[in-house]
Design a protein around this motif. Structure first.
Motif, PDB file in Angstrom:
ATOM      1  N   ARG A 147       0.847  -1.186   0.000  1.00  0.00           N
ATOM      2  CA  ARG A 147       0.000   0.000   0.000  1.00  0.00           C
ATOM      3  C   ARG A 147       0.885   1.239   0.000  1.00  0.00           C
ATOM      4  O   ARG A 147       2.108   1.136   0.169  1.00  0.00           O
ATOM      5  N   PRO A 148       0.307   2.441  -0.179  1.00  0.00           N
ATOM      6  CA  PRO A 148       1.128   3.659  -0.161  1.00  0.00           C
ATOM      7  C   PRO A 148       2.000   3.732   1.085  1.00  0.00           C
ATOM      8  O   PRO A 148       1.566   3.371   2.190  1.00  0.00           O
ATOM      9  N   TYR A 149       3.224   4.177   0.909  1.00  0.00           N
ATOM     10  CA  TYR A 149       4.191   4.198   2.001  1.00  0.00           C
ATOM     11  C   TYR A 149       3.808   5.236   3.051  1.00  0.00           C
ATOM     12  O   TYR A 149       3.421   6.362   2.736  1.00  0.00           O
ATOM     13  N   ALA A 150       3.937   4.820   4.305  1.00  0.00           N
ATOM     14  CA  ALA A 150       3.569   5.702   5.414  1.00  0.00           C
ATOM     15  C   ALA A 150       4.683   5.693   6.466  1.00  0.00           C
ATOM     16  O   ALA A 150       4.905   4.653   7.093  1.00  0.00           O
ATOM     17  N   PRO A 151       5.365   6.841   6.714  1.00  0.00           N
ATOM     18  CA  PRO A 151       5.222   8.091   5.986  1.00  0.00           C
ATOM     19  C   PRO A 151       5.784   7.980   4.563  1.00  0.00           C
ATOM     20  O   PRO A 151       6.458   7.010   4.279  1.00  0.00           O
ATOM     21  N   PRO A 152       5.442   8.963   3.706  1.00  0.00           N
ATOM     22  CA  PRO A 152       4.838  10.272   3.989  1.00  0.00           C
ATOM     23  C   PRO A 152       3.322  10.263   4.142  1.00  0.00           C
ATOM     24  O   PRO A 152       2.740  11.221   4.599  1.00  0.00           O
ATOM     25  N   VAL A 153       2.653   9.163   3.739  1.00  0.00           N
ATOM     26  CA  VAL A 153       1.188   9.138   3.753  1.00  0.00           C
ATOM     27  C   VAL A 153       0.688   8.965   5.181  1.00  0.00           C
ATOM     28  O   VAL A 153       1.296   8.257   5.988  1.00  0.00           O
ATOM     29  N   VAL A 154      -0.416   9.605   5.489  1.00  0.00           N
ATOM     30  CA  VAL A 154      -1.136   9.373   6.741  1.00  0.00           C
ATOM     31  C   VAL A 154      -2.205   8.328   6.459  1.00  0.00           C
ATOM     32  O   VAL A 154      -3.054   8.523   5.597  1.00  0.00           O
ATOM     33  N   ARG A 155      -2.154   7.219   7.167  1.00  0.00           N
ATOM     34  CA  ARG A 155      -3.077   6.121   6.897  1.00  0.00           C
ATOM     35  C   ARG A 155      -4.232   6.137   7.879  1.00  0.00           C
ATOM     36  O   ARG A 155      -4.042   6.015   9.082  1.00  0.00           O
ATOM     37  N   LEU A 156      -5.446   6.296   7.355  1.00  0.00           N
ATOM     38  CA  LEU A 156      -6.666   6.266   8.153  1.00  0.00           C
ATOM     39  C   LEU A 156      -7.368   4.965   7.851  1.00  0.00           C
ATOM     40  O   LEU A 156      -7.685   4.678   6.703  1.00  0.00           O
ATOM     41  N   LYS A 157      -7.647   4.179   8.865  1.00  0.00           N
ATOM     42  CA  LYS A 157      -8.113   2.824   8.589  1.00  0.00           C
ATOM     43  C   LYS A 157      -9.259   2.426   9.488  1.00  0.00           C
ATOM     44  O   LYS A 157      -9.455   2.965  10.577  1.00  0.00           O
ATOM     45  N   MET A 158     -10.022   1.463   9.024  1.00  0.00           N
ATOM     46  CA  MET A 158     -11.072   0.823   9.796  1.00  0.00           C
ATOM     47  C   MET A 158     -10.973  -0.666   9.551  1.00  0.00           C
ATOM     48  O   MET A 158     -10.871  -1.117   8.412  1.00  0.00           O
ATOM     49  N   GLY A 159     -11.005  -1.470  10.602  1.00  0.00           N
ATOM     50  CA  GLY A 159     -10.906  -2.911  10.433  1.00  0.00           C
ATOM     51  C   GLY A 159      -9.488  -3.334  10.113  1.00  0.00           C
ATOM     52  O   GLY A 159      -8.512  -2.687  10.483  1.00  0.00           O
ATOM     53  N   ASN A 160      -9.358  -4.449   9.379  1.00  0.00           N
ATOM     54  CA  ASN A 160      -8.038  -5.034   9.129  1.00  0.00           C
ATOM     55  C   ASN A 160      -7.658  -5.054   7.653  1.00  0.00           C
ATOM     56  O   ASN A 160      -6.804  -5.834   7.231  1.00  0.00           O
ATOM     57  N   HIS A 161      -8.277  -4.182   6.847  1.00  0.00           N
ATOM     58  CA  HIS A 161      -7.994  -4.201   5.411  1.00  0.00           C
ATOM     59  C   HIS A 161      -6.559  -3.776   5.099  1.00  0.00           C
ATOM     60  O   HIS A 161      -6.025  -4.099   4.039  1.00  0.00           O
ATOM     61  N   HIS A 162      -5.937  -3.046   6.052  1.00  0.00           N
ATOM     62  CA  HIS A 162      -4.563  -2.615   5.818  1.00  0.00           C
ATOM     63  C   HIS A 162      -3.591  -3.787   5.846  1.00  0.00           C
ATOM     64  O   HIS A 162      -2.423  -3.641   5.467  1.00  0.00           O
ATOM     65  N   LEU A 163      -4.032  -4.966   6.295  1.00  0.00           N
ATOM     66  CA  LEU A 163      -3.162  -6.136   6.326  1.00  0.00           C
ATOM     67  C   LEU A 163      -3.047  -6.791   4.949  1.00  0.00           C
ATOM     68  O   LEU A 163      -2.209  -7.672   4.769  1.00  0.00           O
ATOM     69  N   GLU A 164      -3.893  -6.387   4.013  1.00  0.00           N
ATOM     70  CA  GLU A 164      -3.849  -6.939   2.666  1.00  0.00           C
ATOM     71  C   GLU A 164      -2.885  -6.139   1.788  1.00  0.00           C
ATOM     72  O   GLU A 164      -2.493  -5.032   2.128  1.00  0.00           O
ATOM     73  N   TYR A 165      -2.538  -6.714   0.655  1.00  0.00           N
ATOM     74  CA  TYR A 165      -1.748  -5.987  -0.337  1.00  0.00           C
ATOM     75  C   TYR A 165      -2.582  -4.847  -0.915  1.00  0.00           C
ATOM     76  O   TYR A 165      -3.799  -4.788  -0.729  1.00  0.00           O
ATOM     77  N   GLY A 166      -1.917  -3.961  -1.658  1.00  0.00           N
ATOM     78  CA  GLY A 166      -2.595  -2.762  -2.114  1.00  0.00           C
ATOM     79  C   GLY A 166      -3.208  -2.811  -3.495  1.00  0.00           C
ATOM     80  O   GLY A 166      -4.258  -2.221  -3.725  1.00  0.00           O
ATOM     81  N   PHE A 167      -2.592  -3.510  -4.438  1.00  0.00           N
ATOM     82  CA  PHE A 167      -3.021  -3.451  -5.837  1.00  0.00           C
ATOM     83  C   PHE A 167      -3.757  -4.719  -6.224  1.00  0.00           C
ATOM     84  O   PHE A 167      -3.235  -5.820  -6.055  1.00  0.00           O
ATOM     85  N   PRO A 168      -4.985  -4.558  -6.784  1.00  0.00           N
ATOM     86  CA  PRO A 168      -5.788  -3.344  -6.961  1.00  0.00           C
ATOM     87  C   PRO A 168      -6.707  -3.121  -5.766  1.00  0.00           C
ATOM     88  O   PRO A 168      -6.732  -3.933  -4.844  1.00  0.00           O
ATOM     89  N   SER A 169      -7.499  -2.050  -5.812  1.00  0.00           N
ATOM     90  CA  SER A 169      -8.393  -1.714  -4.712  1.00  0.00           C
ATOM     91  C   SER A 169      -9.699  -2.498  -4.824  1.00  0.00           C
ATOM     92  O   SER A 169     -10.468  -2.302  -5.763  1.00  0.00           O
ATOM     93  N   THR A 170      -9.937  -3.397  -3.847  1.00  0.00           N
ATOM     94  CA  THR A 170     -11.192  -4.148  -3.833  1.00  0.00           C
ATOM     95  C   THR A 170     -12.374  -3.229  -3.546  1.00  0.00           C
ATOM     96  O   THR A 170     -13.469  -3.417  -4.090  1.00  0.00           O
ATOM     97  N   HIS A 171     -12.179  -2.221  -2.672  1.00  0.00           N
ATOM     98  CA  HIS A 171     -13.237  -1.246  -2.415  1.00  0.00           C
ATOM     99  C   HIS A 171     -13.693  -0.584  -3.718  1.00  0.00           C
ATOM    100  O   HIS A 171     -14.893  -0.442  -3.974  1.00  0.00           O
ATOM    101  N   SER A 172     -12.728  -0.160  -4.529  1.00  0.00           N
ATOM    102  CA  SER A 172     -13.070   0.513  -5.784  1.00  0.00           C
ATOM    103  C   SER A 172     -13.790  -0.429  -6.732  1.00  0.00           C
ATOM    104  O   SER A 172     -14.748  -0.047  -7.410  1.00  0.00           O
TER     105      SER A 172
END
Length: 500
Positions: A147-172
């Motif tokens: 997923r986007p590197y943090a920092p510099p990105v601020v990561r706002l999250k809910m649940g455990n979706h951040h544990l998955e890989y980033g590409f592509p976006s399942t939400h989208s």
């Protein structure tokens, strides 16, 4: 080999990566805003690039290198965007609306579509969502992109979706496919004269806003790159178009008498699960795929069974003479309460029974032939029983929907330890990854066949997997699909609760 072998110091990261504070291997350091407390969380896709070059197929590694190059640039763009537009109100809005694009939300909502007699619409939603989750999960585990590197990105999250890989976006993918499918339904209503032009425009605007909130929200929350979201939308549109073109064929096929339909559905479902790529990191994408593939199979099996045995004779009966909203709402509440309760009870009971029966069955079968084994999943020959999970988890992540605005710092990590059989290399290379001397000084060769020495070596928050979990999850979610599409509506019809 000395104790430091196979461990990369964050201070030796390549110049192209943001420097990070030293953290425990495999983990991201997450600092809650307005607090100095550090929380360590697992992260996928952030091991040294050489690990993925060795472990992935040639195509997978090449795609990942391309994605990582783009991600480094887009992480800066996303960080700059966040610096300009972030507010407390928008933080809350985009984090909470992100739950409307999750499979947890849809798995909770979809049974109601069947309970109220809209079975064809329900099947369409399940198939579209299921294929979206499955194909995005396959791509995620095939390329293992972070997923986007943090920092510099601020990561706002809910649940455990951040544990998955980033590409592509399942939400989208989900938001695009669902918006297009619902638009197809409302446009049919417009063509039939059921809704006015003004209503059509308002509904179209609502769907457009929903899609924007989910897709842009993934960028705003720092959970995906622009490319992740763009490809996710394209996949969602392709899935919708494919189903739109084949919906009548699928509906006609599942009404075909005889056993070829269920045999084909079950075989295809098991094949889809079996052929899911094995990732380098312990990513939960595979579990998501099992849940939705099995739900699709269960929903379609339920429809086939109901048709063959004539179980659902009347789906649109009313309560009494003329509309009575008080009575309708009363029966609607009863159906929702008992329908969702039956799904929870089924999951708890079926999971307990299968966790009791499957491990000894697998151990017996292992004496006859070699059983398939998936990375990160302990074979039944290595444990006596599946431990009871602490807490209640009836639907994945449904209990864990907590708002957590965070600034995450990614650490270079020691290589994952994959169990006694090690990491199966898909490109034919040896089991060692050479760290370039100019980028990773004094670290030498990294062995990717190390195994876990115990639970204490595993990242906090990562639960252990067992081979019985795979078939258990498949059977549980197939049952949920059948409860939603057949058993629930049949019981409601028998009780006289059927209605529009």
């Amino acid at each position: 080999m000395d104790d430091s072998a196979g461990v990369f110091d964050p201070s030796s990261d390549p110049p192209t990566r943001a420097s990070t504070p030293p953290l425990t291997p495999f983990l991201e350091g997450t600092w809650q805003e307005k607090s100095s407390e550090a929380v360590l969380e697992a992260s996928a896709g952030v091991l040294p690039d050489d690990v993925y070059d060795v472990a992935l197929s040639r195509w997978g590694a090449a795609i990942r290198r391309f994605l990582v190059r783009i991600l480094k640039k887009q992480s800066d763009w996303i960080a700059a965007m966040q610096a300009r537009v972030r507010t407390d109100w928008l933080d809350a809005y985009f984090v909470y609306t992100s739950s409307l694009g999750t499979h947890t939300f849809f798995m909770t909502l979809l049974p109601a579509v069947f309970f109220f007699g809209h079975d064809r619409t329900g099947r369409g939603l399940v198939v579209i969502l299921g294929m979206g989750v499955y194909w995005t999960s396959i791509i995620k585990d095939f390329v293992c992109a972070p997923r986007p590197y943090a920092p510099p990105v601020v990561r706002l999250k809910m649940g455990n979706h951040h544990l998955e890989y980033g590409f592509p976006s399942t939400h989208s993918t989900n938001s695009a496919s669902i918006a297009l499918y619902i638009h197809t339904l409302i446009y049919r209503l417009y063509l039939s004269g059921t809704i006015s032009t003004t209503t059509l425009y308002w509904l179209q605007a609502a769907l457009a806003w929903y899609t924007f909130s989910i897709v842009f929200g993934r960028l705003y929350c720092g959970m995906h790159s622009i490319l992740d979201c763009a490809v996710g939308v394209i996949i969602g549109a392709a899935i919708w178009a494919s189903y739109w073109a084949t919906e009548d064929v699928i509906e006609q096929w599942i009404s075909t008498p005889g056993w070829p339909v269920p045999v084909t559905l079950i075989s295809l479902g098991l094949l889809m699960i079996n052929q899911h790529p094995q990732p380098v990191d312990d990513c939960p994408c595979f579990e998501d795929s099992i849940a939705f593939v099995s739900s699709m199979v269960g929903v379609l099996l339920g429809e086939w069974h109901a048709i063959q045995f004539g179980l659902l004779q009347s789906k649109d009966s009313s309560y009494g003479d003329g509309p009575n909203w008080a009575i309708w709402l009363s029966f609607a509440a009863l159906k929702l309460f008992f329908g969702i309760l039956s799904i929870f009870v089924w999951r708890l009971v079926a999971k307990k029974v299968l966790h009791t029966v499957l491990p000894p069955t697998f151990r017996f079968a292992a004496h006859i032939f070699t059983l398939p084994n998936r990375r990160f999943y302990t074979p039944a020959t290595d444990y006596e029983r599946v431990p009871i999970e602490p807490g209640l988890h009836p639907i994945p992540s449904v209990i864990d929907l907590t708002l957590s605005p965070s600034v995450s710092s990614q650490a270079s990590a020691s290589l994952p330890r994959f169990g006694s059989e090690g990491l199966k290399l898909r490109n034919g290379n040896t089991g060692e990854a050479k760290a370039p001397a100019n980028e990773w000084p004094d670290k030498g060769t990294v062995n990717i066949h190390d195994s876990y020495s115990g639970a204490s070596d595993k990242p906090e928050g990562k639960r252990k997997h067992y081979d019985a979990d795979v078939l258990t999850r498949a059977m549980v979610y197939a049952g949920i699909g059948m409860i939603a599409s057949e058993w629930g509506p049949v019981v409601f019809q028998f009780l006289g609760w059927s209605g529009p």
